[in-house]
Design an enzyme around this catalytic site. Structure first.
Site, short mmCIF file in Angstrom:
data_model
loop_
_atom_site.label_atom_id
_atom_site.label_comp_id
_atom_site.label_asym_id
_atom_site.label_seq_id
_atom_site.Cartn_x
_atom_site.Cartn_y
_atom_site.Cartn_z
N PHE A 58 31.33 29.07 85.13
CA PHE A 58 31.78 29.67 86.39
C PHE A 58 31.85 28.58 87.45
O PHE A 58 30.84 28.02 87.83
CB PHE A 58 30.87 30.81 86.87
N ASP A 114 28.25 20.59 88.51
CA ASP A 114 28.42 21.66 89.50
C ASP A 114 27.03 22.23 89.78
O ASP A 114 26.52 23.06 89.03
CB ASP A 114 29.37 22.73 88.97
N LYS A 124 26.92 26.63 98.60
CA LYS A 124 25.94 27.70 98.79
C LYS A 124 24.81 27.32 99.76
O LYS A 124 25.03 27.31 100.96
CB LYS A 124 25.42 28.16 97.43
C1 LIG Z 1 29.28 30.27 93.54
C2 LIG Z 1 29.68 29.17 92.63
C3 LIG Z 1 30.92 28.53 92.78
C4 LIG Z 1 31.97 28.99 93.77
O1 LIG Z 1 31.55 28.96 95.08
P1 LIG Z 1 32.35 29.81 96.20
O2 LIG Z 1 31.70 29.40 97.48
O3 LIG Z 1 32.15 31.25 95.87
O4 LIG Z 1 33.78 29.40 96.09
C5 LIG Z 1 31.20 27.47 91.94
N1 LIG Z 1 30.32 27.06 91.02
C6 LIG Z 1 29.12 27.65 90.84
C7 LIG Z 1 28.18 27.14 89.79
C8 LIG Z 1 28.77 28.74 91.63
O5 LIG Z 1 27.59 29.36 91.44
#
Ligand SMILES: *Cc1c(COP(=O)(O)O)cnc(C)c1O
Length: 409
Positions: A152, A237, A266
């Protein structure tokens, strides 16, 4: 609270009113629990009917510092009085400080600020491809990025194009080529996937949305070594796993691995503002020259100021250490709950997943009724990721609610 007249002329006040209004006027791209939050402080949120709940989701780890943290709030208000947005056509005095602090936090040389997580991932993809052509000598148009099943990374068209989740993809094609999807946790699959045209490996060190999937011990180290020996960028990520959530500053730290590129978001701004960043070397981020990439809001002074204070809070309140200590105890307590529908309990730091043999939604609803908020992820897993400021007493209370829900069913 501002009252908005509804169809019948009376102002909406109850949860049911607001849910009906949202269902009528909002797009239905989420299936939220039916709690309508109107305020929050620390680890607790309050709904429009006056009931309080312990937040065990933390907006998917965006509020690691706790809701409405007073220090971050003070910075937000102060900076909003001064200047909020300059665009990158001009400079502002917060951006250099933000870049310096984030780079030093990561032990890196250079920072490119964006807003949402997905934008930071997109930025990392662009950097990796350009690096592949300019530095590695990959023939034009042939760069490949290795990604992982159950990944994700956000919701843009490019990113959902390399998702393995049908509901993220269906009906959104055609998709961007250049991604190779392989099994997560299988080092042989990665060895086989890398070719001379591979510019990067893009990976979540723990797959959170997929159900808190933790790779086998030694895997991150092996991935990092394989990338190094093949001149491939390892891009981690850490949008959800980073900034203390797993009990270390970054999830990669659990194996003493330093990726070539960190992708952050985040909790970077403590839930006050969307701030994300790609953090790397001069060699990688140096591929961007004026005009090659940009964002109107990326690096704005309000976001930068808020993020700086959010990082100071993380450090001053020792939230990474708290996450490690409380998390180890909390996971052990959760794992001691025995129930035939519990398949496994796993986690790192204050991120704990309870995998069930059955869908988790009804358990989350039952917990909500008891005043504890969490959300199922990938159907069968209850994700527990309370703010890192949550007290031990509050977590003990959460354990009582969990035990109650599993005792009754
Ligand atoms: C939440 C998340 C994203 C995307 O972030 P947004 O601010 O919602 O675009 C990408 N990678 C990971 C691992 C995430 O948890």
């Amino acid at each position: 609270m501002t009252a908005v007249a509804n169809d019948t002329g009376s102002a909406p006040t109850t949860s049911a009113d607001f849910i009906a209004l949202e269902d009528e006027w909002g797009a239905h791209n989420y299936h939220p629990l039916d709690i309508v939050i109107e305020r929050a402080a620390g680890s607790w949120v309050y709904d429009v009917d006056g009931k309080r709940y312990l937040d065990c989701l933390s907006a998917y780890s965006a509020v690691n510092q706790g809701h409405c943290h007073p220090r971050i709030l003070a910075t937000m208000v102060e900076q909003a009085h001064r200047v909020t947005l300059t665009s990158r056509a001009f400079r502002n005095e917060q951006l250099p400080l933000f870049c310096e602090e984030v780079a030093q936090l990561c032990g890196m040389e250079s920072v490119l600020p964006m807003n949402t997580g997905a934008e930071a991932v997109e930025t990392a993809i662009k950097a990796a491809r350009r690096w592949g052509y300019e530095k590695k000598g990959i023939p034009d148009g042939l760069a490949e990025i290795v990604v992982f099943e159950n990944n994700f990374h956000g919701r843009t068209t490019t990113i959902v194009g390399f998702s393995s989740e049908p509901s993220y993809r269906a009906g959104f094609g055609p998709f961007t080529p250049g991604f190779k999807l392989i099994r997560f946790g299988d080092i042989d699959a990665l060895r086989a996937a890398i070719t001379p045209n591979t510019c990067a490996v893009l990976m979540e060190p723990i797959q959170c949305e997929a159900g808190i999937l933790i790779p086998p011990d030694g895997y991150l180290r092996a991935v990092s070594d394989l990338c190094r020996s093949n001149n491939v960028l390892f891009m981690a990520d850490e949008i959800q796993t980073g900034l203390g959530r797993t009990g270390r500053m970054f999830a990669c730290d659990h194996e003493d691995v330093k990726p070539d590129v960190y992708i952050l978001g985040k909790a970077l701004a403590g839930g006050f503002y969307p701030v994300s960043a790609v953090v790397s070397s001069h060699e990688v981020l140096g591929v961007f020259k004026p005009g090659t990439h940009g964002s109107t809001f990326g690096g704005n002074p309000l976001g930068c100021a808020v993020a700086r204070t959010a990082l100071h809070v993380l450090e001053d309140e020792q939230l990474v250490e708290r996450s490690a200590e409380l998390g180890a105890w909390f996971k052990a307590e959760v794992a001691s709950i025995k129930h035939p529908q519990i398949k496994s309990v796993r986690g790192r730091g204050l991120m704990v997943g309870i995998e069930l043999h059955v869908p988790a939604r009804s358990y989350c609803e039952a917990l909500m009724d008891l005043g504890m908020l969490c959300k199922e992820t990938h159907d069968h897993v209850i994700r527990l990721s309370p703010p890192l400021v949550t007290s031990r007493e509050d977590l003990e209370w959460a354990l009582v609610q969990l035990r109650a829900v599993f005792a009754r069913s």
